[in-house]
Design an enzyme around this catalytic site. Structure first.
Site, mmCIF file in Angstrom:
data_model
loop_
_atom_site.group_PDB
_atom_site.id
_atom_site.type_symbol
_atom_site.label_atom_id
_atom_site.label_comp_id
_atom_site.label_asym_id
_atom_site.label_seq_id
_atom_site.Cartn_x
_atom_site.Cartn_y
_atom_site.Cartn_z
ATOM 1 N N ASN A 172 0.785 -1.151 -0.085
ATOM 2 C CA ASN A 172 -0.044 0.154 0.008
ATOM 3 C C ASN A 172 0.976 1.393 0.043
ATOM 4 O O ASN A 172 0.499 2.205 -0.680
ATOM 5 C CB ASN A 172 -1.154 0.080 1.354
ATOM 6 C CG ASN A 172 -0.307 -0.039 2.390
ATOM 7 O OD1 ASN A 172 0.694 -0.595 2.671
ATOM 8 N ND2 ASN A 172 -1.184 0.423 3.704
ATOM 9 N N GLU A 181 3.922 -4.596 12.167
ATOM 10 C CA GLU A 181 2.802 -3.629 11.852
ATOM 11 C C GLU A 181 1.837 -4.100 11.092
ATOM 12 O O GLU A 181 2.091 -4.433 10.080
ATOM 13 C CB GLU A 181 3.574 -2.331 11.316
ATOM 14 C CG GLU A 181 4.801 -1.673 11.815
ATOM 15 C CD GLU A 181 4.438 -0.937 12.872
ATOM 16 O OE1 GLU A 181 3.221 -0.775 13.492
ATOM 17 O OE2 GLU A 181 5.264 -0.455 14.046
ATOM 18 N N CYS A 185 -3.444 1.485 6.446
ATOM 19 C CA CYS A 185 -3.519 0.739 7.947
ATOM 20 C C CYS A 185 -4.163 1.465 9.071
ATOM 21 O O CYS A 185 -5.144 1.249 9.823
ATOM 22 C CB CYS A 185 -2.425 0.130 8.336
ATOM 23 S SG CYS A 185 -1.099 1.354 8.366
ATOM 24 N N GLU A 206 7.761 1.875 15.200
ATOM 25 C CA GLU A 206 8.755 2.332 14.191
ATOM 26 C C GLU A 206 8.750 3.784 14.247
ATOM 27 O O GLU A 206 7.828 4.427 15.095
ATOM 28 C CB GLU A 206 8.161 1.924 12.957
ATOM 29 C CG GLU A 206 8.101 0.353 12.843
ATOM 30 C CD GLU A 206 8.113 -0.005 11.202
ATOM 31 O OE1 GLU A 206 6.862 0.279 10.393
ATOM 32 O OE2 GLU A 206 8.881 -0.700 10.607
#
Ligand code: NAD
Length: 454
Positions: free
Chosen positions: A131, A229, A263, A432
């Site tokens: 994505n 993630e 997300c 992250e």
């Protein structure tokens, strides 16, 4: 030799055909990365800092070409792709400061001096989704290299092109060879080989929760470090005292941006009952005005979905759901899907509960603050969220109450390079970006130095 055809989702045409890496060739990549890593970690910190700055400059110098490639391969609007590539350069610049700031502690102890070091892990495997391919790759590659690791990056089969180009640019910019490797191949074979390989010390994965669980299980066999993630079903809580225009207009990016393939998409919007009608009226205008079309056109706000298969999955969430209104989408070639608003919908409807990863939003109604927080938290996920209100005390109270890793008050922005990003619950493990990302690519070593010896 197996070949992967990379498709342009706006035209359904093949952009490029790539050879998949073989398992034997991947063995060789990992072995060479291991040698390169030891030399890299032994370099002065300034050397690593300068190499990362050179990568950032190379990205800047190739910004438009990278943006065009990302826009074509993902179907992302070119204006968003330009922003994404600028963010990639900024990520390398941010982590260029890290090699000289990987500080340890000195700790008071009896009989000597105690100090800690942050050592690189070695070769790390990076597995990324389709994505935001280069954005998410940069979030992993930059801190991993800064901390003295070598990387083997396996991008999603659908979108490997910008990652391959970045690795070439990095070597041209002076990064020693074999440190930044990109391997093209399917997750179930090449991805699995990385996860199980004893020469790979850590896996940093971004992708679906199901694959993340499988990776965590298999990495456990070798106590391999993992950061995950994963998916989300993030909520926006819109109180009646909020700026309803901003809350509605912002959804253009927050749930329809990148065609909802995000997300952090705010795919559940809880609106306080007294504000529901005005909010829906505003949202209807917003949705009607979203420009869906050619990703390479400067005016486009939303492109196609990534693939025919994904479009069919997204459609399955709309087939049996209460569609209140929709925007427009082109017809003809391309995996197009119109922005879609579901209402009234029950919290337990699968479209309001599961991650759709498409331009579909459920609008739900609440009566009290406690109820809104409880329903926002009634999900296996906990990635992002937004609180819209003009009451400052309530905004902080609700932000503390929502179980998610990346929250925004009167904003939909969840991601900044300088701040930590990651999920609660089944949205992930580890963080992250920001200073925290370096923890994920280092091991803490403690050394006691005896000062009583003569
Ligand atoms: P995916 O899980 O299908 O694939 C992600 C990557 O994993 C790909 O490179 C794939 O080849 C690889 N892979 C697949 N099976 C594997 C296996 N068995 N072993 C090792 N690797 C394997 O996800 P996707 O469809 O590419 O991306 C969409 C998902 O990613 C959504 O759920 C989305 O929420 C999530 N996502 C999360 C974040 C975040 O930061 N939390 C960001 C972007 C996307």
């Amino acid at each position: 030799m197996a070949v992967i055809d990379v498709i342009e989702p706006a035209t359904e045409q093949v952009i490029e055909s790539l050879e998949q890496i073989t398992p034997a060739a991947l063995e060789d990549v990992i072995a060479r990365a291991s040698v390169a890593q030891r030399q890299w970690a032994a370099q002065p910190p300034q050397f690593r800092a300068e190499a990362l700055l050179a990568i950032a400059a190379a990205v800047d110098n190739n910004r438009e070409a990278l943006a065009q490639l990302e826009a074509r391969n993902v179907g992302m609007p070119i204006s968003d792709a330009r922003g994404a590539i600028a963010g990639v350069a900024a990520t390398f610049r941010y982590y260029a400061a890290a090699p000289e700031r990987l500080l340890g502690h000195t700790i008071p102890v009896a009989g000597g001096v105690d100090m800690t070091f942050r050592e690189p892990i070695g070769v790390v495997g990076l597995i990324t989704p389709w994505n935001y391919p280069l954005t998410i790759a940069a979030w992993k590659v930059a801190p991993a290299l800064a901390a003295g690791n070598a990387v083997v990056l396996k991008p999603a089969e659908l979108t490997p092109l910008t990652s391959l180009r970045l690795a070439q640019l990095a070597v041209e910019a002076g990064l020693p060879s074999d440190l930044f490797n990109v391997v093209v191949g399917p997750g179930r074979t090449i991805g699995s080989q990385l996860v199980e390989h004893p020469g790979v010390g850590k896996i940093a994965f971004t992708g679906s929760t199901d694959v993340g669980k499988d990776i965590a299980r298999r990495a456990a066999e070798g106590i391999k470090r993992v950061t995950l993630e994963l998916g989300g079903k993030s909520a926006a809580l819109v109180f009646a005292d909020a700026d309803l225009d901003a809350a509605a207009e912002g959804l253009t990016g927050a749930v329809f941006g990148n065609s909802g393939q995000d997300c952090c998409a705010r795919s559940r919007v809880f609106v306080e009952r007294s504000a529901l009608q005005p909010f829906l009226e505003k949202l209807e205008k917003v949705v009607a005005n979203i420009v869906v079309g050619d990703p390479l056109s400067d005016n486009t706000q939303m492109g196609p979905l990534i693939s025919a298969g994904h479009a069919a999955t997204v459609q399955s969430y709309v087939d049996d759901a209460p569609v209140l209104f929709r925007g427009s989408a082109p017809t003809g070639p391309g995996f197009w899907f119109a922005p879609t608003v579901l209402h009234p919908i029950d919290d337990d409807h699968r479209s309001a509960r599961e991650e759709i990863f498409g331009p579909v939003v459920s609008v739900l109604t609440f009566d009290s603050e406690d109820e809104a927080v409880a329903r926002a938290n009634d999900t296996i996920y906990g990635l992002a969220g937004s609180i819209w209100t003009s009451n400052a005390a309530r905004s902080l109270r609700v932000a503390r109450g929502v179980d998610a890793g990346a929250l925004a008050v009167n904003s939909y922005t969840s991601v900044r390079i300088a701040t930590p990003f990651g999920g609660f619950k089944q949205s992930g493990m580890g963080r992250e970006l920001g200073p925290d990302a370096l923890d994920a690519y280092t091991e803490v070593k403690n050394v006691f130095f005896n000062t009583t010896a003569t």
